[in-house]
Structure formats: structure tokens, C-alpha cells
Design a protein around this motif. Structure first.
Motif, short mmCIF file in Angstrom:
data_model
loop_
_atom_site.label_atom_id
_atom_site.label_comp_id
_atom_site.label_asym_id
_atom_site.label_seq_id
_atom_site.Cartn_x
_atom_site.Cartn_y
_atom_site.Cartn_z
N PRO A 28 18.13 68.19 -5.88
CA PRO A 28 16.74 68.55 -6.17
C PRO A 28 16.53 70.04 -6.42
O PRO A 28 15.63 70.43 -7.16
N LYS A 29 17.39 70.90 -5.83
CA LYS A 29 17.22 72.35 -6.05
C LYS A 29 18.04 72.85 -7.24
O LYS A 29 18.39 74.03 -7.30
N ALA A 30 18.31 71.98 -8.16
CA ALA A 30 19.14 72.36 -9.32
C ALA A 30 18.54 73.54 -10.08
O ALA A 30 17.32 73.73 -10.10
N VAL A 31 19.44 74.31 -10.68
CA VAL A 31 19.04 75.42 -11.54
C VAL A 31 19.24 74.96 -12.99
O VAL A 31 20.36 74.66 -13.40
N LEU A 32 18.13 74.89 -13.72
CA LEU A 32 18.18 74.40 -15.10
C LEU A 32 18.20 75.57 -16.07
O LEU A 32 17.40 76.51 -15.92
N GLY A 33 19.06 75.53 -17.05
CA GLY A 33 19.05 76.51 -18.14
C GLY A 33 18.36 75.87 -19.32
O GLY A 33 18.80 74.82 -19.79
N SER A 62 14.56 75.12 -10.15
CA SER A 62 14.19 76.38 -10.81
C SER A 62 14.77 76.37 -12.22
O SER A 62 15.66 75.57 -12.52
N SER A 63 14.24 77.24 -13.06
CA SER A 63 14.72 77.24 -14.45
C SER A 63 14.83 78.66 -14.98
O SER A 63 14.09 79.56 -14.56
N HIS A 123 20.51 83.49 -8.54
CA HIS A 123 20.09 82.10 -8.35
C HIS A 123 21.17 81.10 -8.77
O HIS A 123 21.14 79.95 -8.39
N GLY A 124 22.04 81.58 -9.64
CA GLY A 124 22.99 80.68 -10.31
C GLY A 124 24.15 80.27 -9.44
O GLY A 124 24.13 80.50 -8.23
N LYS A 189 28.74 80.76 -18.05
CA LYS A 189 28.85 80.62 -16.58
C LYS A 189 28.24 79.32 -16.08
O LYS A 189 28.45 78.92 -14.94
N ALA A 190 27.43 78.65 -16.91
CA ALA A 190 26.79 77.39 -16.48
C ALA A 190 27.87 76.36 -16.14
O ALA A 190 28.92 76.31 -16.78
#
Ligand code: F6R
Length: 241
Positions: A28-33, A62-63, A123-124, A189-190
Motif C-alpha cells: 500500500p505504501k508503494a512509490v509510483l513513478g 506516493s508518486s 522516498h525511493g 533506478k526504478a
């Protein structure tokens, strides 16, 4: 690299949205690009639909967006911040304070780029990075050339990019000439990259980027170096694959 070609737009969109939704369900706390432009819109629409049906939540996510025009007022309808608010953010439960787009009006653009790069790093890593591709092979606004810049930076947009983007502005002269963009190193880096292309006019650059040599003259070709790339193509864009 996994390259999937779809006969139906709907299937492309549900597959892309499904990958993002599955990530959000497991993390749920995924970081979206995230990306702007026409390529991701169908996926955003599917995500909105899934959210409305209670299948996905962005409440803890977060994004980070790839890019933003320099000098375009943030409330201008064509700023990438406005685009994201309109096409996705205001329709789902993501907290606006957890969404990030470079500040194209920062008094010191270079300092803003350094700040944004730091923010993504803090954040990443980005869990899944959505990308479109320009007709000249750009990703983000990393334009072809002898050199590429690794981190977030200010870029002078190429003539062909200005022409492609003129469709969104009253005239060619209204298109901002500069943008801030995450660099190719920042993008790579993603953990996972989701490249989306639609239409026959993208078929040639898709072949060049995915099957041609890895070269800064086609920034998207550097995606061949990434261990976890999924490419979603419609029949037109996948014509030569
Ligand atoms: C947008 C972006 C650009 C676009 C590319 C393709 O945030 O970074 O690289 O993805 O210009 O644009 P469309 O999808 O409109 O063909």
C-alpha cells in the motif's frame, strides 16, 4: 524485457492498471513513478474505475512525476501538475501532499532539480515507473544527443518535441521551450518499468529503442539495460515487433 502487444486498447489499459493495482494491494505504501502525455491516460482511467469499484486504494501511496515545463504557471491547464490532478489525482484517494511534480516555477531551476532528485532518492526507489516514448526516442524529456544527464535537470526541448506538444497549446510559440526532467539514471533506478506506446506512428521508434543499439541518440534504448521492463503496445505500435 517483456513485450506484450494488444489487439484491444481496453486490454492494454486493464493490464497496465492491473499491474499497478496489484502492486498497491501487496504494498500500500508503494512509490509510483508517473508520466503525462496521451500514452498513460487509458491506464489512469482504468485505475479510476478500479478505485470506484473498491478494488484499489492510493491512500498510503506516493508518486513522483517525470517532468514539468519550466515557467508555465502551475494552474495552467497544460502544466503537468494540472494534467495529473485532472487525469488521476482528483478522482482517487491519493493524498495530494504525497504527489510530487517538479516545480517548474522555482526561482532557481537547477536547485529545484537537485532538490527533486534528492526527494526521489529519499522516498525511493520508485516501485513502478510508467513511461511513454517520444517519436525521437525521448523518455521523460531526455532528448537524443551525444550526451545524457543522469539526474534531474533542466533541458532545452528539441524542435520535434515542441512540434509534438504544440497540439496542446494555442500556437507553436506558446509551447514552453524548457522543461525539468528526471534523468535517465534516475529513471533506471526504478524497480520495475512499464513502457506504454500506442499508434503506428510509434512503431518505428519502438523497434529502434527495443531492438536497435543502446545509444544516447535514442534515450529509450537505455531501457534495454534495465532488468525488469514490461512494454505494453497496441497493434499499431507493435507492428514491427
Ligand atoms: C511525459 C513524458 C514524455 C511522454 C512522451 C510521449 O511525462 O515524459 O516523455 O511520455 O513525449 O508522449 P505521448 O504519450 O503523448 O505520445
Amino acid at each position: 524485457m517483456n513485450i506484450w502487444t494488444f489487439d484491444q486498447e481496453k486490454d492494454l489499459n486493464t493490464t497496465g492498471a492491473g499491474l499497478i493495482a496489484a502492486l498497491l494491494q501487496s504494498k500500500p505504501k508503494a512509490v509510483l513513478g508517473l508520466a503525462t502525455g496521451s500514452s498513460p491516460v487509458g491506464i489512469y482511467n482504468e485505475l479510476i474505475d478500479m478505485y470506484r469499484r473498491g478494488l484499489v486504494s492510493f491512500a498510503n501511496a506516493s508518486s513522483f512525476n517525470l517532468d514539468e515545463y519550466v515557467g508555465l504557471p502551475v494552474d495552467h491547464s497544460e502544466s503537468y501538475r494540472s494534467f495529473m490532478n485532472e487525469k488521476l489525482f482528483k478522482h482517487v484517494d491519493i493524498k495530494l501532499e504525497n504527489t510530487h511534480v517538479p516545480d517548474g516555477n522555482a526561482p532557481d531551476p537547477d536547485a529545484e532539480c537537485a532538490h527533486y532528485e534528492q526527494l526521489v532518492n529519499d522516498h525511493g526507489p520508485v516501485d513502478i515507473q510508467l513511461l511513454g516514448i517520444g517519436h525521437n526516442g525521448h523518455i521523460g524529456f531526455n532528448e537524443p544527443g551525444a550526451n545524457l544527464t543522469g539526474g534531474t535537470h533542466v533541458v532545452d526541448l528539441k524542435e520535434e518535441t515542441l512540434k509534438a506538444n504544440a497540439r496542446f497549446f494555442p500556437s507553436f510559440d506558446d509551447v514552453p521551450k524548457q522543461a525539468m526532467t528526471m534523468g535517465v539514471a534516475s529513471i533506471l533506478k526504478a524497480k520495475q518499468i512499464l513502457l506504454v506506446a500506442r499508434g503506428e506512428d510509434k512503431a518505428e521508434i519502438i523497434r529502434t529503442a527495443l531492438r536497435g543499439p543502446i545509444t544516447t541518440e535514442c534515450p529509450a534504448s537505455l531501457l534495454q539495460c534495465h532488468p525488469n521492463v514490461i512494454v505494453l503496445l497496441d497493434r499499431g505500435a507493435g507492428r514491427f515487433m
